[in-house]
Design a protein around this motif. Structure first.
Motif, short mmCIF file in Angstrom:
data_model
loop_
_atom_site.label_atom_id
_atom_site.label_comp_id
_atom_site.label_asym_id
_atom_site.label_seq_id
_atom_site.Cartn_x
_atom_site.Cartn_y
_atom_site.Cartn_z
N MET A 1 0.81 -1.21 0.00
CA MET A 1 0.00 0.00 0.00
C MET A 1 0.85 1.26 0.00
O MET A 1 0.49 2.25 -0.66
N SER A 2 1.97 1.24 0.67
CA SER A 2 2.83 2.43 0.69
C SER A 2 3.30 2.80 -0.71
O SER A 2 3.42 3.99 -1.04
N GLU A 3 3.54 1.80 -1.56
CA GLU A 3 3.96 2.07 -2.94
C GLU A 3 2.79 2.62 -3.76
O GLU A 3 2.95 3.52 -4.59
N LEU A 4 1.59 2.07 -3.53
CA LEU A 4 0.41 2.52 -4.27
C LEU A 4 0.05 3.96 -3.90
O LEU A 4 -0.34 4.75 -4.76
N VAL A 5 0.21 4.28 -2.63
CA VAL A 5 -0.03 5.65 -2.17
C VAL A 5 1.00 6.60 -2.78
O VAL A 5 0.66 7.70 -3.25
N ALA A 6 2.25 6.17 -2.78
CA ALA A 6 3.31 7.01 -3.36
C ALA A 6 3.05 7.28 -4.84
O ALA A 6 3.33 8.37 -5.34
N ASP A 7 2.47 6.29 -5.54
CA ASP A 7 2.13 6.48 -6.95
C ASP A 7 1.12 7.61 -7.12
O ASP A 7 1.25 8.44 -8.04
N VAL A 8 0.10 7.64 -6.27
CA VAL A 8 -0.93 8.68 -6.37
C VAL A 8 -0.30 10.05 -6.19
O VAL A 8 -0.57 10.99 -6.97
N LEU A 9 0.54 10.19 -5.19
CA LEU A 9 1.18 11.49 -4.95
C LEU A 9 2.13 11.86 -6.09
O LEU A 9 2.19 13.03 -6.50
N ALA A 10 2.83 10.87 -6.62
CA ALA A 10 3.74 11.13 -7.74
C ALA A 10 2.97 11.56 -8.98
O ALA A 10 3.40 12.47 -9.72
N MET A 11 1.84 10.92 -9.23
CA MET A 11 1.03 11.31 -10.38
C MET A 11 0.49 12.73 -10.21
O MET A 11 0.51 13.53 -11.15
N ALA A 12 0.01 13.04 -9.01
CA ALA A 12 -0.49 14.40 -8.75
C ALA A 12 0.62 15.42 -8.93
O ALA A 12 0.41 16.49 -9.53
N ALA B 1 -9.57 1.54 -1.58
CA ALA B 1 -8.64 1.29 -0.47
C ALA B 1 -7.44 2.23 -0.54
O ALA B 1 -7.01 2.79 0.48
N VAL B 2 -6.91 2.43 -1.73
CA VAL B 2 -5.79 3.36 -1.90
C VAL B 2 -6.24 4.78 -1.57
O VAL B 2 -5.54 5.52 -0.87
N ALA B 3 -7.41 5.17 -2.05
CA ALA B 3 -7.90 6.52 -1.82
C ALA B 3 -8.12 6.80 -0.34
O ALA B 3 -7.78 7.88 0.16
N TRP B 4 -8.69 5.84 0.37
CA TRP B 4 -8.84 5.99 1.83
C TRP B 4 -7.49 6.26 2.49
O TRP B 4 -7.36 7.14 3.36
N THR B 5 -6.49 5.50 2.08
CA THR B 5 -5.18 5.61 2.72
C THR B 5 -4.51 6.94 2.39
O THR B 5 -3.92 7.58 3.26
N VAL B 6 -4.61 7.37 1.14
CA VAL B 6 -4.06 8.67 0.77
C VAL B 6 -4.72 9.78 1.58
O VAL B 6 -4.06 10.67 2.12
N ALA B 7 -6.05 9.73 1.69
CA ALA B 7 -6.78 10.76 2.41
C ALA B 7 -6.43 10.77 3.89
O ALA B 7 -6.34 11.84 4.52
N ALA B 8 -6.22 9.58 4.47
CA ALA B 8 -5.88 9.49 5.89
C ALA B 8 -4.47 10.00 6.16
O ALA B 8 -4.24 10.69 7.16
N GLU B 9 -3.55 9.68 5.27
CA GLU B 9 -2.14 9.98 5.52
C GLU B 9 -1.68 11.31 4.95
O GLU B 9 -0.66 11.86 5.39
N HIS B 10 -2.42 11.84 3.98
CA HIS B 10 -2.01 13.09 3.32
C HIS B 10 -3.21 14.02 3.14
O HIS B 10 -3.53 14.42 2.01
N PRO C 1 -10.06 0.83 5.11
CA PRO C 1 -9.30 -0.42 5.19
C PRO C 1 -9.24 -1.04 6.59
O PRO C 1 -9.35 -2.27 6.72
N THR C 2 -9.07 -0.24 7.62
CA THR C 2 -8.98 -0.81 8.97
C THR C 2 -10.31 -1.38 9.42
O THR C 2 -10.38 -2.48 9.98
N GLY C 3 -11.38 -0.64 9.15
CA GLY C 3 -12.70 -1.14 9.49
C GLY C 3 -13.06 -2.39 8.70
O GLY C 3 -13.67 -3.32 9.23
N GLY D 1 -5.26 5.13 9.70
CA GLY D 1 -5.96 5.96 10.66
C GLY D 1 -7.24 6.56 10.11
O GLY D 1 -7.59 6.35 8.94
N PRO D 2 -7.94 7.33 10.93
CA PRO D 2 -9.19 7.94 10.48
C PRO D 2 -8.96 9.01 9.42
O PRO D 2 -7.87 9.55 9.29
#
Length: 283
Positions: free
Chosen positions: A80-91, A109-118, A133-135, A217-218
């Motif tokens: 997931m960390s790689e998939l999230v990094a891809d989203v930020l790199a594309m942006a 799932a990727v979008a939830w994680t990006v929104a939670a972490e960034h 994802p956690t829920g 996280g939330p």
């Protein structure tokens, strides 16, 4: 919406170049749409065209493993960390400082994680089908119905066996995944893409990399979650319990008698909800 309103574009990034479809003015409010398994950016054809027509700049990429030039071989490269990094790199490549994010299935799932972490990068989140994802992970452990619905994941994680089963007999099992709810022309395209050497393994590596999963996280950004009552993969426990994972504005919409394949089966309904959500959070 018809395909002629779409652009086929490419997004160069340090890891490689992502293929994408896009629509709308370059100076429009920016919306990134992330597809799921075993699909591609094509699943967002209707939404990208509609967003573009409404003045947004909508881009839907073929994600890691789905874009031929970003198809690493190792399972760990699909964490997931790689998939999230891809989203930020594309942006970053698109010159987007802050953008609206839409995801379906794995893209959700990727979008939830990006929104939670960034959260500083994400203006709004629209998650389709797959909850936080956690829920969702908790529901798979605690709810017998969800555990049963998720058993296919174990099959997909079996390297070699899953590929053989899904592609046997003209990809009969892979076609059956779509439950006859996705336009046949789209299914044919998805099957053709997944039949390319290494493509299905790359897509399945998203499941195989789940062992590297970390708690998410939330989410604090304004969130729309859309779930459908006939979703064979996501049951009501996970869907209805999703609200506790959002600390910001939250809207839950349930589509009756619609399968997991919402973006294509209920294209008009989903597009309307996305446009409403974006309009409600324009700041």
């Amino acid at each position: 919406m018809t395909d002629h309103s779409l652009e086929h574009t490419r997004i160069p990034c340090p890891v490689g170049t992502f293929d994408a479809i896009a629509a709308g003015p370059e100076d429009g409010r920016q919306v990134l749409l992330l597809h799921g398994f075993p699909q591609a950016s094509m699943q967002w054809t209707h939404q990208v065209a509609a967003l573009g027509a409404a003045g947004y700049r909508a881009v839907a990429p073929d994600q890691r493993g789905y874009s031929p030039q970003v198809r690493p071989e190792r399972v760990e490269d699909y964490r997931m960390s790689e998939l999230v990094a891809d989203v930020l790199a594309m942006a970053d490549s698109l010159g987007w400082r802050r953008f609206d994010l839409v995801g379906h299935d794995w893209g959700s799932a990727v979008a939830w994680t990006v929104a939670a972490e960034h959260p500083e990068r994400v203006r709004t989140l629209t998650a389709v089908s797959v909850p936080h994802p956690t829920g969702f992970a908790q529901a798979r452990k605690e709810d017998p119905d969800q555990e049963l619905r998720s058993r296919y994941i174990t099959v997909f994680q079996r390297a070699g066996e899953a590929e053989r089963r899904l592609l046997a007999d003209n990809a009969t099992a892979l076609r059956r995944v779509f439950e006859w709810k996705v336009p046949p022309s789209h299914v044919d395209e998805y099957v053709a893409r997944m039949s390319e050497p290494g493509a299905l393994t790359a897509a399945l590596n998203w499941y195989r990399a789940m062992k590297y999963g970390e708690r998410v996280g939330p989410v604090a950004v304004p969130t729309l979650y859309v779930w459908s009552t006939e979703d064979s993969a996501v049951g009501s426990t996970a869907a209805l319990g999703n609200e506790k994972w959002v600390t910001g504005s939250y809207r839950f919409e349930m589509l009756e008698d619609v399968s997991h394949w919402i973006p294509e089966e209920a294209a008009d309904a989903l597009t309307g909800l996305i446009l409403e959500h974006l309009a409600a959070h324009s700041g």
